[in-house]
Design a protein around this motif. Structure first.
Motif, short mmCIF file in Angstrom:
data_model
loop_
_atom_site.label_atom_id
_atom_site.label_comp_id
_atom_site.label_asym_id
_atom_site.label_seq_id
_atom_site.Cartn_x
_atom_site.Cartn_y
_atom_site.Cartn_z
N SER A 81 49.26 36.38 32.77
CA SER A 81 48.02 36.58 33.48
C SER A 81 48.46 37.48 34.44
O SER A 81 49.15 36.82 35.54
N THR A 82 48.12 38.75 34.76
CA THR A 82 48.31 39.35 36.07
C THR A 82 47.32 38.76 37.00
O THR A 82 47.54 38.74 38.28
N LEU A 83 46.15 38.39 36.68
CA LEU A 83 45.06 37.92 37.77
C LEU A 83 44.23 36.80 36.69
O LEU A 83 43.91 37.01 35.79
N GLU A 84 43.90 35.82 37.62
CA GLU A 84 43.31 34.66 37.15
C GLU A 84 42.30 34.35 38.17
O GLU A 84 42.56 33.73 39.05
N ILE A 123 32.93 31.50 37.69
CA ILE A 123 33.73 32.31 36.76
C ILE A 123 35.21 32.21 36.52
O ILE A 123 36.18 31.67 37.12
N ASN A 124 35.51 31.92 35.24
CA ASN A 124 36.77 31.70 34.49
C ASN A 124 37.14 33.01 33.84
O ASN A 124 36.62 33.42 32.95
N LEU A 125 38.30 33.44 34.14
CA LEU A 125 38.63 34.62 33.73
C LEU A 125 40.34 34.84 33.82
O LEU A 125 40.68 34.96 34.90
N LYS A 126 41.09 35.40 32.70
CA LYS A 126 42.36 35.72 32.57
C LYS A 126 42.51 37.07 32.34
O LYS A 126 42.10 37.53 31.36
N ILE A 127 43.09 37.80 33.32
CA ILE A 127 43.48 39.34 33.16
C ILE A 127 44.87 39.50 32.80
O ILE A 127 45.58 39.20 33.44
N LYS A 128 45.20 39.87 31.47
CA LYS A 128 46.34 40.25 31.20
C LYS A 128 47.02 41.48 31.69
O LYS A 128 46.28 42.43 31.65
N SER A 132 34.23 28.37 46.56
CA SER A 132 35.29 27.31 45.88
C SER A 132 35.91 27.88 44.72
O SER A 132 35.45 29.27 44.53
N GLY A 133 36.91 27.52 44.01
CA GLY A 133 37.47 28.04 43.06
C GLY A 133 39.19 28.64 43.67
O GLY A 133 39.28 28.52 44.53
N GLN A 134 39.47 29.33 42.62
CA GLN A 134 41.05 29.73 42.97
C GLN A 134 41.18 31.13 42.40
O GLN A 134 40.57 31.39 41.28
N ILE A 135 41.92 32.00 43.26
CA ILE A 135 42.07 33.33 42.48
C ILE A 135 43.68 33.50 42.42
O ILE A 135 44.20 33.31 43.73
N LEU A 136 44.44 33.69 41.13
CA LEU A 136 45.90 33.72 41.34
C LEU A 136 46.22 35.14 40.82
O LEU A 136 45.47 35.88 39.98
N HIS A 137 47.25 35.57 41.42
CA HIS A 137 47.83 37.04 41.26
C HIS A 137 49.39 36.59 40.82
O HIS A 137 50.12 36.26 41.76
N ASP A 138 49.77 36.90 39.50
CA ASP A 138 50.94 36.56 39.11
C ASP A 138 51.38 35.30 39.38
O ASP A 138 52.42 34.82 39.73
N GLY A 139 50.35 34.22 39.20
CA GLY A 139 50.71 32.98 39.31
C GLY A 139 50.49 32.35 40.85
O GLY A 139 50.46 31.03 41.21
N GLN A 140 50.56 33.06 41.80
CA GLN A 140 50.49 33.08 43.14
C GLN A 140 49.05 32.84 43.75
O GLN A 140 48.18 33.53 43.37
N ASP A 141 48.61 31.83 44.51
CA ASP A 141 47.36 31.70 45.04
C ASP A 141 47.01 32.82 46.16
O ASP A 141 47.62 32.63 47.11
N ILE A 142 46.11 33.73 45.76
CA ILE A 142 45.72 34.58 47.03
C ILE A 142 44.13 34.29 47.52
O ILE A 142 43.66 35.32 48.00
N THR A 143 43.87 33.26 46.86
CA THR A 143 42.39 33.03 47.61
C THR A 143 42.00 33.19 48.85
O THR A 143 40.84 33.80 49.21
N LYS A 144 42.71 33.02 49.78
CA LYS A 144 42.42 33.11 51.06
C LYS A 144 43.14 34.47 51.83
O LYS A 144 43.24 34.58 52.90
N ASN A 151 49.73 55.47 32.05
CA ASN A 151 50.45 54.64 33.15
C ASN A 151 50.50 53.12 32.65
O ASN A 151 50.87 52.39 33.71
N LYS A 152 49.99 52.58 31.74
CA LYS A 152 50.07 51.29 31.43
C LYS A 152 49.44 50.47 32.62
O LYS A 152 49.89 49.37 33.10
N LEU A 153 48.20 50.91 33.11
CA LEU A 153 47.65 50.22 34.30
C LEU A 153 46.72 49.15 33.74
O LEU A 153 46.23 48.92 32.45
N THR A 154 46.33 48.02 34.44
CA THR A 154 45.51 46.89 34.21
C THR A 154 44.27 47.25 34.99
O THR A 154 44.33 47.38 36.03
#
Length: 254
Positions: free
Chosen positions: A4-7, A29-34, A64-76, A202-205
Motif C-alpha cells: 500500500s502506498t497510502l493507508e 474511513i478505512n482505505l488501502k491505496i496500492k 482519530s485514526g492513522q494515515i500511513l505512507h509506505d508504512g510510515q505514520d504521517i498522521t501528524k 507515468n504509472k502514477l497513483t
C-alpha cells in the motif's frame, strides 16, 4: 502482494463551522491505496469527498485514526512536508498557480516543491526546451505560452498548468479534486483524456473526485462511493466494467 502506498485506518475528521459548531465529516474511513491505483470517487454533497482529500493532504488533521505512507505514520505530518510526495489539482483553476509569474516560472517553482530552498541560479532558460516538451502533451497550446503570465491564460490552460505542476516531480499520490468541473465540456473532455494518458504512462497513483457518473465509470481501475463520511462501496475494475450509470445512483438510495 502489492504494498500500500497510502493507508487510512479508521480515520475520523471533524470540521468547525463559522459559529463554532463541531461537525463530524469522516466517520471511520478505512482505505488501502496500492501503487498504480487510479481511483475515482463519487458521493453526494456532504459525503466527505473534499474532507477526505484535505485529510490526506494534511490541511485537516484527523481527530482519530492513522494515515500511513509506505508504512510510515504521517498522521501528524505537516501539509508542507507532505508536498514531498503528494500532488494536488484543485477545482478552481486559480488555485495552485502563481498568477503574476510566467508559465515557465511556475513550472520551475514546482520542481522545488517540498524541497529545501537554497540561494542558487534559477536556470530558467536551460529548462525551457524541457518545459515546452512537457506542455505539448496537454494538447491545448500551452507550449506556446511559456513566457505568458498565468493570469492571462484560459481556464483550461491554467488547469493544464496546474496538472503539470502537480505531476512534474511524479508524486507518490496525486489528488484530483474535481479538476475539470469548472471547464466547458470540450475542454473538460480533453483534460480528462490527457490526465488518464499521463497517469497510465507515468504509472502514477491517483484519486479523482468527480460528480459525473460517466467519468467515474470510464476512468480508473477502482471506484469508491462515499456516503455519510464512510466508504459505502469499493468497486474493483472487473466489477466496475459491468456497471451502468443507473447502478451507481442506486448506491445513493440505500
Amino acid at each position: 502482494m502489492t504494498k500500500s502506498t497510502l493507508e487510512l485506518k479508521d480515520v475520523k475528521t471533524t470540521v468547525k463551522t463559522a459559529d463554532g459548531e463541531i461537525i463530524p465529516i469522516l466517520k471511520g474511513i478505512n482505505l488501502k491505496i496500492k501503487s498504480g491505483d487510479f481511483i475515482t470517487i463519487i458521493g453526494t454533497n456532504g459525503a466527505g469527498k473534499s474532507t477526505l482529500f484535505n485529510t490526506i493532504a494534511g490541511s485537516l488533521k484527523p481527530d482519530s485514526g492513522q494515515i500511513l505512507h509506505d508504512g510510515q505514520d504521517i498522521t501528524k505530518m505537516s501539509e508542507e512536508k507532505r508536498t514531498q510526495f503528494i500532488g494536488r489539482v484543485f477545482q478552481d483553476p486559480k488555485m495552485g498557480t502563481a498568477p503574476r509569474m510566467t508559465v515557465a516560472e511556475n513550472l520551475l517553482l514546482a520542481t522545488n516543491r517540498g524541497k529545501k530552498r537554497f540561494l542558487k541560479i534559477r536556470k530558467l532558460k536551460e529548462n525551457i526546451p524541457h518545459f515546452k516538451e512537457m506542455a505539448r502533451v496537454m494538447n491545448n497550446g500551452l507550449e506556446n505560452r511559456l513566457n505568458s503570465f498565468v493570469e492571462g491564460l484560459s481556464g483550461g490552460q491554467r488547469q493544464a498548468l496546474s496538472f503539470l505542476m502537480a505531476t512534474i516531480e511524479r508524486p507518490d499520490i496525486l489528488l484530483l479534486d474535481e479538476h475539470t468541473a469548472a471547464l466547458d465540456p470540450h475542454t473538460s473532455e480533453n483534460l480528462l483524456a490527457v490526465t488518464d494518458k499521463q497517469i497510465k504512462e507515468n504509472k502514477l497513483t491517483a484519486l479523482m473526485i468527480t460528480h459525473h457518473m460517466e467519468d467515474a465509470l470510464k476512468y480508473g481501475n477502482r471506484l469508491l462511493v462515499l456516503k455519510d463520511g464512510r466508504v459505502k462501496v469499493d468497486i474493483n475494475e472487473p466489477e466496475k466494467k459491468k456497471l451502468k450509470v443507473s447502478d451507481l445512483y442506486a448506491y445513493f438510495d440505500d
